[in-house]
Design a protein around this motif. Structure first.
Motif, PDB file in Angstrom:
ATOM      1  N   VAL A 256       0.837  -1.202   0.000  1.00  0.00           N
ATOM      2  CA  VAL A 256       0.000   0.000   0.000  1.00  0.00           C
ATOM      3  C   VAL A 256       0.871   1.251   0.000  1.00  0.00           C
ATOM      4  O   VAL A 256       0.659   2.188  -0.776  1.00  0.00           O
ATOM      5  CB  VAL A 256      -0.948   0.006   1.226  1.00  0.00           C
ATOM      6  CG1 VAL A 256      -1.824   1.254   1.211  1.00  0.00           C
ATOM      7  CG2 VAL A 256      -1.793  -1.255   1.255  1.00  0.00           C
ATOM      8  N   PHE A 257       1.884   1.279   0.895  1.00  0.00           N
ATOM      9  CA  PHE A 257       2.761   2.448   0.979  1.00  0.00           C
ATOM     10  C   PHE A 257       3.547   2.637  -0.316  1.00  0.00           C
ATOM     11  O   PHE A 257       3.700   3.757  -0.809  1.00  0.00           O
ATOM     12  CB  PHE A 257       3.708   2.308   2.169  1.00  0.00           C
ATOM     13  CG  PHE A 257       3.096   2.702   3.480  1.00  0.00           C
ATOM     14  CD1 PHE A 257       3.300   3.971   4.004  1.00  0.00           C
ATOM     15  CD2 PHE A 257       2.297   1.825   4.191  1.00  0.00           C
ATOM     16  CE1 PHE A 257       2.729   4.354   5.209  1.00  0.00           C
ATOM     17  CE2 PHE A 257       1.716   2.189   5.392  1.00  0.00           C
ATOM     18  CZ  PHE A 257       1.933   3.465   5.904  1.00  0.00           C
ATOM     19  N   GLY A 265       6.613   2.336  -6.680  1.00  0.00           N
ATOM     20  CA  GLY A 265       6.534   1.148  -7.520  1.00  0.00           C
ATOM     21  C   GLY A 265       7.212  -0.069  -6.919  1.00  0.00           C
ATOM     22  O   GLY A 265       7.620  -0.069  -5.752  1.00  0.00           O
ATOM     23  N   SER A 266       7.370  -1.111  -7.740  1.00  0.00           N
ATOM     24  CA  SER A 266       7.909  -2.372  -7.238  1.00  0.00           C
ATOM     25  C   SER A 266       9.391  -2.263  -6.887  1.00  0.00           C
ATOM     26  O   SER A 266       9.868  -2.933  -5.968  1.00  0.00           O
ATOM     27  CB  SER A 266       7.703  -3.486  -8.275  1.00  0.00           C
ATOM     28  OG  SER A 266       8.351  -3.172  -9.491  1.00  0.00           O
ATOM     29  N   GLU A 267      10.140  -1.408  -7.601  1.00  0.00           N
ATOM     30  CA  GLU A 267      11.565  -1.260  -7.280  1.00  0.00           C
ATOM     31  C   GLU A 267      11.743  -0.574  -5.927  1.00  0.00           C
ATOM     32  O   GLU A 267      12.565  -0.989  -5.097  1.00  0.00           O
ATOM     33  CB  GLU A 267      12.280  -0.478  -8.372  1.00  0.00           C
ATOM     34  CG  GLU A 267      13.784  -0.465  -8.196  1.00  0.00           C
ATOM     35  CD  GLU A 267      14.508   0.080  -9.406  1.00  0.00           C
ATOM     36  OE1 GLU A 267      15.723   0.284  -9.323  1.00  0.00           O
ATOM     37  OE2 GLU A 267      13.850   0.297 -10.459  1.00  0.00           O
ATOM     38  N   GLY A 268      10.974   0.488  -5.687  1.00  0.00           N
ATOM     39  CA  GLY A 268      11.005   1.134  -4.382  1.00  0.00           C
ATOM     40  C   GLY A 268      10.517   0.200  -3.289  1.00  0.00           C
ATOM     41  O   GLY A 268      11.028   0.211  -2.163  1.00  0.00           O
ATOM     42  N   SER A 319       8.599  10.857   3.296  1.00  0.00           N
ATOM     43  CA  SER A 319       9.853  10.828   2.548  1.00  0.00           C
ATOM     44  C   SER A 319      10.268   9.371   2.344  1.00  0.00           C
ATOM     45  O   SER A 319      10.315   8.586   3.303  1.00  0.00           O
ATOM     46  CB  SER A 319      10.953  11.583   3.295  1.00  0.00           C
ATOM     47  OG  SER A 319      12.242  11.249   2.793  1.00  0.00           O
ATOM     48  N   PHE A 320      10.592   9.015   1.112  1.00  0.00           N
ATOM     49  CA  PHE A 320      10.983   7.636   0.817  1.00  0.00           C
ATOM     50  C   PHE A 320      12.198   7.214   1.636  1.00  0.00           C
ATOM     51  O   PHE A 320      12.204   6.154   2.264  1.00  0.00           O
ATOM     52  CB  PHE A 320      11.268   7.489  -0.679  1.00  0.00           C
ATOM     53  CG  PHE A 320      11.841   6.154  -1.057  1.00  0.00           C
ATOM     54  CD1 PHE A 320      11.090   4.990  -0.945  1.00  0.00           C
ATOM     55  CD2 PHE A 320      13.149   6.059  -1.518  1.00  0.00           C
ATOM     56  CE1 PHE A 320      11.619   3.754  -1.298  1.00  0.00           C
ATOM     57  CE2 PHE A 320      13.689   4.833  -1.878  1.00  0.00           C
ATOM     58  CZ  PHE A 320      12.918   3.683  -1.754  1.00  0.00           C
ATOM     59  N   TRP A 321      13.245   8.043   1.676  1.00  0.00           N
ATOM     60  CA  TRP A 321      14.471   7.647   2.354  1.00  0.00           C
ATOM     61  C   TRP A 321      14.326   7.680   3.864  1.00  0.00           C
ATOM     62  O   TRP A 321      14.994   6.908   4.579  1.00  0.00           O
ATOM     63  CB  TRP A 321      15.642   8.511   1.894  1.00  0.00           C
ATOM     64  CG  TRP A 321      16.021   8.195   0.481  1.00  0.00           C
ATOM     65  CD1 TRP A 321      15.856   8.979  -0.620  1.00  0.00           C
ATOM     66  CD2 TRP A 321      16.587   6.966   0.009  1.00  0.00           C
ATOM     67  NE1 TRP A 321      16.277   8.330  -1.747  1.00  0.00           N
ATOM     68  CE2 TRP A 321      16.738   7.088  -1.396  1.00  0.00           C
ATOM     69  CE3 TRP A 321      16.971   5.777   0.620  1.00  0.00           C
ATOM     70  CZ2 TRP A 321      17.266   6.069  -2.177  1.00  0.00           C
ATOM     71  CZ3 TRP A 321      17.495   4.760  -0.163  1.00  0.00           C
ATOM     72  CH2 TRP A 321      17.642   4.905  -1.539  1.00  0.00           C
ATOM     73  N   LEU A 322      13.468   8.539   4.395  1.00  0.00           N
ATOM     74  CA  LEU A 322      13.192   8.495   5.832  1.00  0.00           C
ATOM     75  C   LEU A 322      12.453   7.200   6.173  1.00  0.00           C
ATOM     76  O   LEU A 322      12.704   6.583   7.221  1.00  0.00           O
ATOM     77  CB  LEU A 322      12.349   9.704   6.251  1.00  0.00           C
ATOM     78  CG  LEU A 322      12.004   9.796   7.751  1.00  0.00           C
ATOM     79  CD1 LEU A 322      13.274   9.848   8.595  1.00  0.00           C
ATOM     80  CD2 LEU A 322      11.125  11.025   8.021  1.00  0.00           C
TER      81      LEU A 322
END
Length: 426
Positions: A256-257, A265-268, A319-322
């Motif tokens: 979901v996130f 996406g799937s890579e993230g 934030s993706f990296w957080l």
């Protein structure tokens, strides 16, 4: 076995050949099982776009796992462990092959969406039955391939390998979905199960140490449950981990996130799933050199508290990296928790009761992964994914605080005396 400087040997258990084979076997099975769970989660959510459908995956596995667990523990204590493990791995192989076929368009093309979902849930249900026997069998086999004096070090390596497999499997699942698709990702899962069977062939049959062979099921289960609930150390460790896994199950909502909130996406998704693996690697190497048995109670409480904080941070992050950092922190803390809990169980459990205690452990902790997935899916459906994750982390923090205040015995737990007793066996 100690080093020349009389310090504990961090590689003590690794000097036994069968234990190394056992680690390979355990990693392959945990890796395959956890990878399969995530691949199926992705497929089911892609089909339904309903977070509750993710919860049903966990529910389908946890129902038979809980209902069969105590009976499975009794059977494991009565049977030869290698033969039991062969049956478990064969059962898992059949299930993974079935899921491989269901995700193959040439095979499932004639089925409706509801038909595919129904068959997936059915195979997951069968997997829950297999898991009820697998956990107690592996827990029991570990104590039969190494001397008692090596239990603490072996527990550290075994639980660390479990933790790494549990996070690396989902991490690779995220990447493999992107690289080769769901269908061939399931092929990798099936391959890991075959690798497990090959590794198991290198372990010899072990004696049955239970002095009560033929004991009635009711007497056997009563003895096992009585031991767990009267041993406050074992019960406390199991309860804390159960709450953390049950209410801190943010990873169940990662699809979901990844798809709807962080939009990576799937890579993230693969990077998010990989983040806890880094923490688990660090835990494995640090715990081998810095034993966690001193002040074990305090360390376990702190680890689960940090785990709860990291889950809240992940839920609030935009934030993706957080989010990646928060999941890394959760893997680090959870790894410490797993190592301490497994050390407690190995040191405190009598040989003839390992199957039953392992079964109770699978109810408290192993099955709570799936219950946590259902809880997360249900609360996400009712209040949204972000609130669901923050709520779960908050419950974890509350439980740790209450345990620390209300149970000074557990808070002050130190396994040094148990370690000294085992070293006397050298």
């Amino acid at each position: 076995m100690t080093t020349k400087s009389n310090k504990p040997d961090p590689y003590q258990a690794l000097r036994y050949r069968e234990f190394n084979v056992f680690l390979l076997l355990r990693f392959a099975m945990v890796f395959a099982w956890s990878m399969q769970f995530i691949v199926i989660e992705w497929e089911v959510y892609s089909l339904t776009k309903d977070p509750l459908s993710l919860g049903f995956i966990g529910l389908m596995e946890v129902i038979p796992a809980i209902l069969m667990a105590l009976f499975a523990g009794h059977i494991v204590d009565q049977r030869e462990k290698k033969g039991m493990l062969v049956k478990c791995i064969l059962g898992f192989s059949v299930i993974s092959l079935g899921l491989f076929l269901l995700t193959w368009p040439k095979f499932s093309g004639g089925l409706s969406k509801s038909g595919v979902l129904g068959l997936i849930y059915f195979l997951v249900f069968l997997g829950g039955i297999v898991r009820a026997f697998l956990g107690p069998t592996i827990f029991s086999l570990l104590s039969l391939i190494i001397p008692k004096k090596v239990y603490p070090n072996a527990a550290t390596w075994s639980s660390s390998v479990w933790q790494i497999g549990a996070v690396m499997g989902p991490a690779l699942a995220g990447f493999s979905i992107n690289w080769i698709g769901v269908h061939w990702s399931m092929c990798l899962v099936f391959g890991c199960s075959i690798l497990s069977l090959i590794a198991l062939s290198q372990i010899s049959k072990k004696p049955i140490l239970n002095p009560k062979i033929g004991e009635s099921i009711s007497d056997s289960l009563t003895e096992g449950l009585t031991f767990v609930f009267k041993n406050k150390t074992v019960l406390g460790a199991l309860t804390l981990d159960m709450v953390a896994v049950l209410f801190g199950g943010a990873v169940a909502l990662l699809p979901v996130f990844a798809q709807d909130i962080l939009k990576v996406g799937s890579e993230g998704f693969g990077i998010l799933r990989a983040a806890p693996a880094v923490g688990a690697f660090i835990t494995m190497f640090v715990s081998a050199y810095v034993p966690l048995y001193k002040n074990a109670g305090k360390k376990l409480l702190v680890a689960i508290f940090i785990f709860g904080l990291s889950i809240i941070l992940f839920g609030l992050s935009i934030s993706f990296w957080l989010s990646v950092f928060a999941l890394f922190l959760s893997g680090l803390a959870d790894g410490i928790s797993v190592v301490i809990r497994q050390t407690i169980l190995q040191l405190k459990t009598p040989d003839h009761m390992r199957g039953r205690v392992g079964a109770v452990n699978s109810i408290f902790v192993g099955s709570s992964n799936e219950l946590g997935a259902f809880e997360s899916g249900l609360t996400a459906r009712l209040m949204g994914a972000v609130v669901s994750v923050v709520f779960g982390g908050s419950v974890t923090l509350f439980t740790v605080i209450v345990t620390a205040l209300k149970s000074p015995t557990f808070r002050n737990l130190d396994l040094q005396r148990d370690m000294d007793d085992h070293h006397k066996l050298e």
